[in-house]
Scaffold this active site. Sequence first.
Site, PDB file in Angstrom:
ATOM      1  N   ASP A   1     -32.773  55.077  39.650  1.00 54.53           N
ATOM      2  CA  ASP A   1     -31.697  55.693  38.868  1.00 54.53           C
ATOM      3  C   ASP A   1     -30.507  56.047  39.742  1.00 54.53           C
ATOM      4  OD1 ASP A   1     -32.825  55.638  36.444  1.00 54.53           O
ATOM      5  OD2 ASP A   1     -33.259  57.784  36.299  1.00 54.53           O
TER       6      ASP A   1
ATOM      7  N   MET B   1     -27.026  69.351  34.113  1.00 47.82           N
ATOM      8  CA  MET B   1     -26.039  68.527  33.393  1.00 47.82           C
ATOM      9  C   MET B   1     -25.004  69.385  32.675  1.00 47.82           C
ATOM     10  SD  MET B   1     -28.762  65.844  31.719  1.00 47.82           S
ATOM     11  CE  MET B   1     -29.901  67.123  31.202  1.00 47.82           C
TER      12      MET B   1
ATOM     13  N   LYS C   1     -26.213  54.426  35.714  1.00 46.87           N
ATOM     14  CA  LYS C   1     -24.863  54.238  35.183  1.00 46.87           C
ATOM     15  C   LYS C   1     -24.057  53.342  36.125  1.00 46.87           C
ATOM     16  CE  LYS C   1     -22.853  57.948  33.190  1.00 46.87           C
ATOM     17  NZ  LYS C   1     -22.064  59.185  33.138  1.00 46.87           N
TER      18      LYS C   1
HETATM   19  N1  SAH Z   1     -35.053  64.947  36.890  1.00 48.36           N
HETATM   20  C1  SAH Z   1     -33.986  65.628  37.587  1.00 48.36           C
HETATM   21  C2  SAH Z   1     -32.895  66.067  36.634  1.00 48.36           C
HETATM   22  C3  SAH Z   1     -32.201  64.943  35.897  1.00 48.36           C
HETATM   23  S1  SAH Z   1     -30.887  65.523  34.890  1.00 48.36           S
HETATM   24  C4  SAH Z   1     -34.556  66.811  38.358  1.00 48.36           C
HETATM   25  O1  SAH Z   1     -35.717  67.176  38.168  1.00 48.36           O
HETATM   26  O2  SAH Z   1     -33.838  67.373  39.190  1.00 48.36           O
HETATM   27  C5  SAH Z   1     -29.520  65.380  36.001  1.00 48.36           C
HETATM   28  C6  SAH Z   1     -29.004  66.742  36.414  1.00 48.36           C
HETATM   29  O3  SAH Z   1     -29.836  67.298  37.432  1.00 48.36           O
HETATM   30  C7  SAH Z   1     -27.619  66.736  37.023  1.00 48.36           C
HETATM   31  O4  SAH Z   1     -26.621  66.713  36.028  1.00 48.36           O
HETATM   32  C8  SAH Z   1     -27.627  68.052  37.786  1.00 48.36           C
HETATM   33  O5  SAH Z   1     -27.452  69.133  36.905  1.00 48.36           O
HETATM   34  C9  SAH Z   1     -29.066  68.106  38.283  1.00 48.36           C
HETATM   35  N2  SAH Z   1     -29.194  67.588  39.663  1.00 48.36           N
HETATM   36  C10 SAH Z   1     -30.039  66.650  40.096  1.00 48.36           C
HETATM   37  N3  SAH Z   1     -29.928  66.468  41.424  1.00 48.36           N
HETATM   38  C11 SAH Z   1     -28.984  67.329  41.845  1.00 48.36           C
HETATM   39  C12 SAH Z   1     -28.409  67.627  43.112  1.00 48.36           C
HETATM   40  N4  SAH Z   1     -28.799  67.002  44.229  1.00 48.36           N
HETATM   41  N5  SAH Z   1     -27.440  68.572  43.171  1.00 48.36           N
HETATM   42  C13 SAH Z   1     -27.046  69.228  42.056  1.00 48.36           C
HETATM   43  N6  SAH Z   1     -27.540  68.980  40.835  1.00 48.36           N
HETATM   44  C14 SAH Z   1     -28.508  68.053  40.725  1.00 48.36           C
END
Ligand code: SAH
Length: 271
Positions: free
Chosen positions: A43, A179, A65
């Site tokens: 992803d 998000m 994306k």
């Molecule tokens: N499965 C992922 C989340 C996916 S949704 C998890 O468990 O972390 C995607 C959202 O995750 C982004 O919009 C942001 O809000 C958050 N996110 C994921 N990685 C991030 C990072 N390194 N820094 C800040 N936000 C992050």
Amino acid sequence: MTTVKSDLPAPCVHLIGAGPGDPDLLTIKALRLMQTADVVVYDRLVSPDILDMVRAGTPLIYAGKAAADHHMPQAEINQLLVKLAKAGRRVVRLKGGDPYVFGRGSEETEFLARSGVTFEVVPGVTAASGCTAAAGIPLTHRGLATGVRFVTGHCRADVELDLNWDSLADPDTTLVFYMGLANLPQIAEKLTAAGLSAATPAAAIMSGTTPQQKVVLGTLADLPHKAVAAGLRAPVLTVIGKVVSLAALLHLGFLDEDAPAAASTERAGAT
Ligand code: SAH
């Protein structure tokens, strides 16, 4: 039911959480599978440093994306995983954070289950724990937060977030919005309207645990403005609650080598 024997191994997909970005946060299991996979489907949130840990020469298929803002539709990703697994490939499906936290991972495993493909889910460090640790924010703290809620801040552009704001506006709970960058003004406004103090500490963490990490500290009232002023871009995690007040102090104890970006937060705070 008779089982047809085949020379191919049983179709199997490993759905792996790659953590928030720092390759050192991968689990040993994730790394082992990444180094033995026949193909990796990944992803947008999987960092280049993590892809570098996949065994050299393994085909990498991008399912996130693209530049033109075009997604590989979820149904297409689901079909792809089934097709690859049924062709006997050892498939690693690599997702950011934890695959079962807001990553649509469970939609993929639902489809695999219905398609007769076995799978394994390898948990990863979710953004809520990885990014807050890197920013000096504990998710809970005696006297400051008795619990934590992971909340989606995402909705279609033309509709309002459909959340139970009254239940979220609890001063003793840490709120973690995934998000939520585009909707930050709406989130702050709705929480304040539901009774959460505008002075509640809040933080926005961009690209947490990576060299691009940026942390903006503020309050419910001024975080939306500060996040724009700091030029934050996705991925951003928003944390709201009294625990955020500990960030300034807890940064001081960071090992420099572990937290290059934490030091930059402090400098930002001092200006
Ligand atoms: N499965 C992922 C989340 C996916 S949704 C998890 O468990 O972390 C995607 C959202 O995750 C982004 O919009 C942001 O809000 C958050 N996110 C994921 N990685 C991030 C990072 N390194 N820094 C800040 N936000 C992050």
